[in-house]
Design a protein around this motif. Sequence first.
Motif, PDB file in Angstrom:
ATOM      1  N   GLU A 136       0.842  -1.193   0.000  1.00  0.00           N
ATOM      2  CA  GLU A 136       0.000   0.000   0.000  1.00  0.00           C
ATOM      3  C   GLU A 136       0.879   1.245   0.000  1.00  0.00           C
ATOM      4  O   GLU A 136       1.753   1.408   0.839  1.00  0.00           O
ATOM      5  CB  GLU A 136      -0.920   0.000   1.222  1.00  0.00           C
ATOM      6  N   ALA A 161      -3.027   2.473  -3.923  1.00  0.00           N
ATOM      7  CA  ALA A 161      -3.538   3.289  -2.824  1.00  0.00           C
ATOM      8  C   ALA A 161      -5.047   3.278  -2.930  1.00  0.00           C
ATOM      9  O   ALA A 161      -5.616   3.872  -3.853  1.00  0.00           O
ATOM     10  CB  ALA A 161      -3.010   4.723  -2.907  1.00  0.00           C
ATOM     11  N   GLY A 162      -5.701   2.555  -2.024  1.00  0.00           N
ATOM     12  CA  GLY A 162      -7.139   2.365  -2.170  1.00  0.00           C
ATOM     13  C   GLY A 162      -7.405   1.575  -3.440  1.00  0.00           C
ATOM     14  O   GLY A 162      -6.826   0.508  -3.673  1.00  0.00           O
ATOM     15  N   GLU A 195     -12.526   0.430  11.594  1.00  0.00           N
ATOM     16  CA  GLU A 195     -13.328   1.469  10.944  1.00  0.00           C
ATOM     17  C   GLU A 195     -14.680   1.651  11.629  1.00  0.00           C
ATOM     18  O   GLU A 195     -15.444   2.533  11.255  1.00  0.00           O
ATOM     19  CB  GLU A 195     -13.517   1.130   9.468  1.00  0.00           C
ATOM     20  N   ARG A 227      -1.087   7.189   9.037  1.00  0.00           N
ATOM     21  CA  ARG A 227      -1.804   7.459   7.794  1.00  0.00           C
ATOM     22  C   ARG A 227      -1.752   6.237   6.893  1.00  0.00           C
ATOM     23  O   ARG A 227      -0.815   5.450   6.938  1.00  0.00           O
ATOM     24  CB  ARG A 227      -1.163   8.624   7.027  1.00  0.00           C
ATOM     25  N   ARG A 228      -2.769   6.094   6.048  1.00  0.00           N
ATOM     26  CA  ARG A 228      -2.728   5.103   4.976  1.00  0.00           C
ATOM     27  C   ARG A 228      -3.213   5.755   3.694  1.00  0.00           C
ATOM     28  O   ARG A 228      -4.170   6.542   3.710  1.00  0.00           O
ATOM     29  CB  ARG A 228      -3.565   3.865   5.312  1.00  0.00           C
ATOM     30  N   SER A 250      -5.053   6.774   0.305  1.00  0.00           N
ATOM     31  CA  SER A 250      -6.435   6.520  -0.097  1.00  0.00           C
ATOM     32  C   SER A 250      -6.691   6.839  -1.567  1.00  0.00           C
ATOM     33  O   SER A 250      -7.792   6.662  -2.051  1.00  0.00           O
ATOM     34  CB  SER A 250      -7.408   7.346   0.762  1.00  0.00           C
ATOM     35  N   GLY A 251      -5.698   7.307  -2.289  1.00  0.00           N
ATOM     36  CA  GLY A 251      -5.877   7.645  -3.696  1.00  0.00           C
ATOM     37  C   GLY A 251      -4.547   7.763  -4.392  1.00  0.00           C
ATOM     38  O   GLY A 251      -3.487   7.596  -3.791  1.00  0.00           O
ATOM     39  N   GLU A 265      -3.626  11.963  -1.020  1.00  0.00           N
ATOM     40  CA  GLU A 265      -4.724  11.819  -0.079  1.00  0.00           C
ATOM     41  C   GLU A 265      -4.422  10.679   0.896  1.00  0.00           C
ATOM     42  O   GLU A 265      -3.700   9.745   0.576  1.00  0.00           O
ATOM     43  CB  GLU A 265      -6.045  11.501  -0.805  1.00  0.00           C
ATOM     44  N   PHE A 266      -5.003  10.766   2.082  1.00  0.00           N
ATOM     45  CA  PHE A 266      -4.789   9.703   3.054  1.00  0.00           C
ATOM     46  C   PHE A 266      -5.986   9.577   3.982  1.00  0.00           C
ATOM     47  O   PHE A 266      -6.789  10.503   4.140  1.00  0.00           O
ATOM     48  CB  PHE A 266      -3.511   9.951   3.869  1.00  0.00           C
ATOM     49  N   LEU A 267      -6.089   8.410   4.612  1.00  0.00           N
ATOM     50  CA  LEU A 267      -7.010   8.152   5.705  1.00  0.00           C
ATOM     51  C   LEU A 267      -6.176   7.875   6.946  1.00  0.00           C
ATOM     52  O   LEU A 267      -4.981   7.591   6.863  1.00  0.00           O
ATOM     53  CB  LEU A 267      -7.893   6.939   5.388  1.00  0.00           C
TER      54      LEU A 267
END
Length: 259
Positions: A9, A14-15, A124, A152-153, A155-156, A160-162
Motif C-alpha cells: 500500500e 492506494a485504495g 473502521e 496514515r494510509r 487513499s488515492g 490523499e490519506f485516511l
Amino acid sequence: MRAIIFDLEGVFFAGDAVLPGALDVMKKIQEKKIPHRFITNISKQNVSEIYDHMLSIGLTPDRKNIIGLLDYAGIFLRKICQNMKTVFVIGSEELRFSISNAGFEDLTLKNPENVDIVLIGLDEELTYFSMSKASHLVAQGAKFIAMNSDVRRPSGAGTEFLLGGGAIAEVIRVSSGKDPVVIGKPSPYLFDEALSQLNIPAEMVLMVGDNLRTDIIGGKNLGMQTVWVNRWGKIKGDPEVKPDLEIKTIDELLSNIFF
C-alpha cells in the motif's frame, strides 16, 4: 542484490488506485523471475482479501508471495507475549480470529475489567467507548501492543490519506501514558518472515517502500539496502532516515535497479 522485498500500500496501490509504474514493475519481476516478497502492515484485510483486491484493480501478484500482518498477528503476538492469555482487541473481526487461532482468549465483547494484553489495529467501526476501555486497561497494567505505527494510509493516487491504526494507538498512548510494542514494520517480524521464505541473506535483499519510519528504518535495521518511493517527490523527508535511493514512482526501479 538477489531479491526484493516490497511494501504494497503506497507503492503498488492506494485504495482502488494503481500507482504509476506498478503494472510495469510487477510484470518485470515476474518475467525475470526475480525472487521477491510483498510485506504489508495492513491490519484490516487478510492476505486473501488483499490478493482479491489487487486482482480487482488489475495487479496480478503471486498470492504465495504476499505476507500480511493480519495473517501472522497471532504468531507474532505469541512470540512477544509468551505466557499471556487474555486479549482486548480494537480491530477487525479477522484480527480477532487470528488472535484466537494462536490460542489467546478474546475478551473484547465481554467488557473485561482486566486483561493481559490490549491489541490495537485498524477499526473502521471504532467508538469512543472502545477507545476509553482500551486506554483504561492499558493504564491498569495490560501489555500495550500495536499492530503498526502507521498514522496514515494512502487513499488515492495522489497524496490523499485516511487515518491508520497507528493513529488509534497514538490516542491510547497519550491517554494511558504507556508506549506500545509494535508488531508490524519497523519491527523485524515481517522482514524476518520474508527473509526466511526467500532464504537469502539480508545484505543481498533490497527493501522498497514509501514510509521512511517503517519500511526504510525496518529494512536498514536488518542490513538491507533500501529504496524510498517518495510519491511524486511531495513527501517531506526525514533527516534521521537516509534511504540508499529515493525515487518518485516505482517504475524508476526499471532503470535504476533492473538494467
